[in-house]
Design a protein around this motif. Structure first.
Motif, PDB file in Angstrom:
ATOM      1  N   VAL A 102      25.568  38.473  46.963  1.00  8.99           N
ATOM      2  CA  VAL A 102      26.733  37.883  47.432  1.00  8.99           C
ATOM      3  C   VAL A 102      27.378  37.195  46.170  1.00  8.99           C
ATOM      4  O   VAL A 102      28.672  37.342  46.027  1.00  8.99           O
ATOM      5  N   SER A 103      26.659  36.972  45.054  1.00  9.69           N
ATOM      6  CA  SER A 103      27.252  36.677  43.835  1.00  9.69           C
ATOM      7  C   SER A 103      27.791  37.623  43.068  1.00  9.69           C
ATOM      8  O   SER A 103      28.986  37.598  42.541  1.00  9.69           O
ATOM      9  N   LYS A 104      27.162  38.796  43.215  1.00 11.78           N
ATOM     10  CA  LYS A 104      27.971  40.065  42.730  1.00 11.78           C
ATOM     11  C   LYS A 104      29.220  40.354  43.382  1.00 11.78           C
ATOM     12  O   LYS A 104      30.456  40.447  42.848  1.00 11.78           O
ATOM     13  N   LEU A 105      29.383  40.319  44.716  1.00  8.39           N
ATOM     14  CA  LEU A 105      30.567  40.346  45.269  1.00  8.39           C
ATOM     15  C   LEU A 105      31.744  39.311  45.071  1.00  8.39           C
ATOM     16  O   LEU A 105      33.019  39.585  44.861  1.00  8.39           O
ATOM     17  N   LEU A 106      31.385  38.225  45.128  1.00  2.00           N
ATOM     18  CA  LEU A 106      32.208  37.036  44.919  1.00  2.00           C
ATOM     19  C   LEU A 106      32.916  37.013  43.392  1.00  2.00           C
ATOM     20  O   LEU A 106      33.824  36.888  43.046  1.00  2.00           O
ATOM     21  N   LEU A 107      31.860  37.222  42.424  1.00  2.00           N
ATOM     22  CA  LEU A 107      32.275  37.309  41.014  1.00  2.00           C
ATOM     23  C   LEU A 107      33.190  38.503  41.115  1.00  2.00           C
ATOM     24  O   LEU A 107      34.385  38.291  40.323  1.00  2.00           O
ATOM     25  N   ASN A 108      33.061  39.537  41.454  1.00  2.00           N
ATOM     26  CA  ASN A 108      33.955  40.690  41.464  1.00  2.00           C
ATOM     27  C   ASN A 108      35.389  40.265  41.867  1.00  2.00           C
ATOM     28  O   ASN A 108      36.247  40.783  41.319  1.00  2.00           O
ATOM     29  N   VAL A 109      35.476  39.691  42.734  1.00  4.79           N
ATOM     30  CA  VAL A 109      36.584  39.458  43.644  1.00  4.79           C
ATOM     31  C   VAL A 109      37.435  38.289  43.114  1.00  4.79           C
ATOM     32  O   VAL A 109      38.509  38.346  42.774  1.00  4.79           O
ATOM     33  N   PHE A 110      36.721  37.023  42.683  1.00  2.30           N
ATOM     34  CA  PHE A 110      37.257  35.958  42.381  1.00  2.30           C
ATOM     35  C   PHE A 110      37.434  35.794  40.581  1.00  2.30           C
ATOM     36  O   PHE A 110      38.055  35.120  40.205  1.00  2.30           O
ATOM     37  N   ALA A 111      36.595  36.447  39.897  1.00  2.00           N
ATOM     38  CA  ALA A 111      36.729  36.353  38.190  1.00  2.00           C
ATOM     39  C   ALA A 111      37.385  37.518  37.765  1.00  2.00           C
ATOM     40  O   ALA A 111      37.043  38.378  37.429  1.00  2.00           O
ATOM     41  N   THR A 112      38.820  37.234  37.907  1.00  2.00           N
ATOM     42  CA  THR A 112      39.717  38.325  37.370  1.00  2.00           C
ATOM     43  C   THR A 112      40.075  38.465  36.196  1.00  2.00           C
ATOM     44  O   THR A 112      40.721  39.248  35.575  1.00  2.00           O
ATOM     45  N   GLY A 113      39.576  37.573  35.174  1.00  2.00           N
ATOM     46  CA  GLY A 113      39.686  37.878  33.875  1.00  2.00           C
ATOM     47  C   GLY A 113      41.108  37.434  33.367  1.00  2.00           C
ATOM     48  O   GLY A 113      41.924  36.832  34.105  1.00  2.00           O
ATOM     49  N   SER A 114      41.329  38.019  32.312  1.00  4.59           N
ATOM     50  CA  SER A 114      42.859  37.828  31.735  1.00  4.59           C
ATOM     51  C   SER A 114      43.228  39.235  30.918  1.00  4.59           C
ATOM     52  O   SER A 114      42.342  39.865  30.856  1.00  4.59           O
ATOM     53  N   GLY A 115      44.256  39.297  30.567  1.00  7.54           N
ATOM     54  CA  GLY A 115      44.709  40.384  29.788  1.00  7.54           C
ATOM     55  C   GLY A 115      45.384  41.603  30.728  1.00  7.54           C
ATOM     56  O   GLY A 115      45.344  41.284  31.927  1.00  7.54           O
ATOM     57  N   GLN A 116      45.838  42.648  30.048  1.00  6.86           N
ATOM     58  CA  GLN A 116      46.323  43.882  30.738  1.00  6.86           C
ATOM     59  C   GLN A 116      45.275  44.392  31.835  1.00  6.86           C
ATOM     60  O   GLN A 116      44.097  44.425  31.512  1.00  6.86           O
ATOM     61  N   VAL A 117      45.834  44.694  33.009  1.00  4.98           N
ATOM     62  CA  VAL A 117      45.001  45.336  34.195  1.00  4.98           C
ATOM     63  C   VAL A 117      45.726  46.990  34.235  1.00  4.98           C
ATOM     64  O   VAL A 117      46.931  47.072  34.227  1.00  4.98           O
ATOM     65  N   SER A 118      44.598  47.639  34.369  1.00  5.85           N
ATOM     66  CA  SER A 118      44.822  49.198  34.574  1.00  5.85           C
ATOM     67  C   SER A 118      45.014  49.195  36.047  1.00  5.85           C
ATOM     68  O   SER A 118      44.756  48.634  36.921  1.00  5.85           O
ATOM     69  N   ALA A 119      45.367  50.650  36.376  1.00  5.66           N
ATOM     70  CA  ALA A 119      45.467  51.112  37.752  1.00  5.66           C
ATOM     71  C   ALA A 119      43.854  51.290  38.259  1.00  5.66           C
ATOM     72  O   ALA A 119      43.848  50.867  39.552  1.00  5.66           O
ATOM     73  N   THR A 120      43.137  51.638  37.377  1.00  9.89           N
ATOM     74  CA  THR A 120      41.846  51.997  37.913  1.00  9.89           C
ATOM     75  C   THR A 120      40.919  50.237  38.350  1.00  9.89           C
ATOM     76  O   THR A 120      40.443  50.250  39.366  1.00  9.89           O
ATOM     77  N   GLN A 121      41.499  49.320  37.427  1.00  7.17           N
ATOM     78  CA  GLN A 121      40.979  48.133  37.720  1.00  7.17           C
ATOM     79  C   GLN A 121      41.638  47.579  38.937  1.00  7.17           C
ATOM     80  O   GLN A 121      40.717  46.799  39.656  1.00  7.17           O
ATOM     81  N   LEU A 122      42.889  47.586  39.113  1.00  4.66           N
ATOM     82  CA  LEU A 122      43.407  47.239  40.302  1.00  4.66           C
ATOM     83  C   LEU A 122      42.625  47.620  41.604  1.00  4.66           C
ATOM     84  O   LEU A 122      42.659  47.098  42.532  1.00  4.66           O
ATOM     85  N   ALA A 123      42.761  49.002  41.516  1.00  2.50           N
ATOM     86  CA  ALA A 123      42.118  49.970  42.659  1.00  2.50           C
ATOM     87  C   ALA A 123      40.675  49.352  43.040  1.00  2.50           C
ATOM     88  O   ALA A 123      40.317  49.268  44.278  1.00  2.50           O
ATOM     89  N   GLY A 124      39.961  49.049  41.922  1.00  2.00           N
ATOM     90  CA  GLY A 124      38.659  48.713  42.033  1.00  2.00           C
ATOM     91  C   GLY A 124      38.618  47.137  42.778  1.00  2.00           C
ATOM     92  O   GLY A 124      37.582  46.948  43.705  1.00  2.00           O
ATOM     93  N   TRP A 125      39.455  46.197  42.422  1.00  3.37           N
ATOM     94  CA  TRP A 125      39.391  44.938  42.810  1.00  3.37           C
ATOM     95  C   TRP A 125      39.956  44.964  44.470  1.00  3.37           C
ATOM     96  O   TRP A 125      39.409  44.515  45.074  1.00  3.37           O
ATOM     97  N   GLN A 126      40.833  45.957  44.771  1.00  2.53           N
ATOM     98  CA  GLN A 126      41.375  45.968  45.876  1.00  2.53           C
ATOM     99  C   GLN A 126      40.108  46.545  46.829  1.00  2.53           C
ATOM    100  O   GLN A 126      40.063  46.050  47.975  1.00  2.53           O
TER     101      GLN A 126
END
Length: 441
Positions: free
Chosen positions: A105-129
């Motif tokens: 559960v921690s893994k899933l929630l951290l992936n979704v809600f801890a989005t960090g900062s700085g530039q986002v790549s297309a791969t990162q956006l697709a992973g978050w989605q």
């Protein structure tokens, strides 16, 4: 002698690490070290602790974990906990399985809600989605709806951190983008600054998103029947229209019991002729920045209804000026390319364009989608809408048209529409489809 680990403490450590990652964005060495030991003891890969690795990548590397993530059911877990507490004053003991669930559960929630900062790549956006999709499935439909606005906001923030023009100019990176409302909004806002390969890729993404949404809406509309049976028109005397049950019933007096035959001296046919007067549907959409979802959804919905027989659809978009998009109503892609998102609200300008289109009030529906936050011309707009309603026009004010149903409407307008007998309907697009079907039937 082996000491049994304190599972409650281990679970708390994992959740404290989750909270620290979401709210501070910084790693806490003590929590990281302790969590690594716990995960290793559970037989889980350290990838579970890395928010930079998507759930898809984890299950690809470790196929056995796919079932565990699929079985994460937040709603069921909450229900079970409540049931256990109600059945006993003492909480149920925490076991290794609970600690393992906490890690996932921690893994899933951290992936979704801890989005960090700085530039986002297309791969990162697709992973978050993709990770957000996992979360929605685990939460279930009802709870996923409750967090829809939060997830949409996070996605929009990620999209805004992309160097979108550079991504679109690279066919390989552009192909990794998954169309979403946040991405479409950015593309529509930036379309005038794109050219060449970047513009072509932007159009491809917009077209793909439109097709996906249209498929969903078309399913909701496909059962719509247009017009009512005209009893003044004699039924066509063809086999397809033969009313067998009525024919038998009406000819029962001709039954001959001796030869056990029914002698038919008259055939009865069903009346199927429809009224030929087409229903006129005028859709007016506020294209200011707060109404992007509505602009996209309603242009697609208008095109679907425009494809039905005997429905004359007109589409108007407005901010501080009005734009008649009726010539392109059959192609939502072309409509969206002609819109300019942003600006303020000047409803009377749009009403001045809509009023000449009302030639047969009782056969006209006026759908007005807006948050109704006007400059200082609220009274003139409402008075003209009230006049249209009293003339016989079916008035349907809509606060917004989106997937979450969330809407923000000017209370001044909301109260007056309610008193007029035309309350602002729910923002869910299914509700609008239902209202339009009732008018057309």
């Amino acid at each position: 002698m082996t000491t049994e680990p304190n599972h409650e403490t281990r679970r708390q450590i994992l959740y404290w690490r989750l909270l620290a990652g979401v709210f501070s964005g910084e790693q806490q060495p003590t929590l990281e070290q302790a969590s690594a030991g716990i995960v290793d003891d559970l037989g889980l890969p350290l990838a579970v602790l890395d928010p930079g690795i998507s759930i898809d990548n984890v299950v690809q590397r470790y196929p056995d974990m796919k079932t565990e993530f699929e079985r994460l059911d937040f709603a069921t877990a909450e229900h079970d906990t409540a049931s256990d507490s109600a059945a006993s004053d003492d909480p149920p003991p925490i076991g290794a399985a609970d600690v393992r669930t906490a890690a996932l559960v921690s893994k899933l929630l951290l992936n979704v809600f801890a989005t960090g900062s700085g530039q986002v790549s297309a791969t990162q956006l697709a992973g978050w989605q993709s990770d957000a999709g996992w979360l929605r499935r685990c939460l279930g439909e009802e709870q996923a709806g409750a967090v829809h606005g939060v997830l949409t906001g996070l996605e929009g923030e990620l999209v805004s951190r992309m160097r979108l023009r550079e991504v679109l100019a690279d066919p390989h990176l552009a192909a990794q983008l998954t169309p979403s409302m946040s991405l479409i909004e950015q593309l529509l806002r930036d379309k005038h600054n794109l050219s060449g390969v970047a513009l072509a890729n932007a159009k491809r993404l917009i077209r793909r998103y439109i097709d996906e949404v249209a498929e969903v809406l078309r399913t909701q509309v496909q059962q719509t029947s247009v017009g009512t049976v005209d009893r003044t028109v004699a039924p066509k005397r063809i086999l397809r229209n033969l009313d067998v049950d009525r024919t038998i019933w009406k000819n029962l007096p001709n039954w001959n019991p001796q030869d056990e035959r029914l002698y038919v001296d008259r055939l009865y046919y069903r009346q199927t002729a429809k009224r030929t007067v087409p229903a006129r549907m005028i859709v007016v959409v506020d294209q200011s920045g707060s109404m992007v979802d509505s602009m996209v959804n309603c242009t697609i919905l208008a095109s679907i209804f425009a494809g039905l027989p005997k429905v004359d659809v007109h589409l108007i978009a407005y901010d501080t000026r009005a734009l008649d998009l009726t010539p392109w109503v059959h192609d939502p892609f072309e409509v969206l390319l002609r819109t300019n998102l942003g600006g303020g609200n000047d409803g009377p300008v749009a009403m001045a364009m809509a009023e000449p289109k009302i030639s047969d009030p009782k056969n006209t529906v006026l759908v007005w989608i807006s948050d109704f936050y006007e400059f200082d011309r609220s009274q003139p707009l409402f008075e003209s809408m009230e006049a249209a309603h009293r003339s016989g026009v079916k008035l349907i004010p809509v606060g917004s048209v989106n997937s979450s149903g969330h809407q923000s409407v000017n209370p001044w307008f909301r109260e007056r529409f309610k008193n007029l007998g035309t309350p602002v309907i729910s923002g869910r697009i299914q509700k609008l489809v239902h209202e339009l079907k009732n008018f057309l039937d």
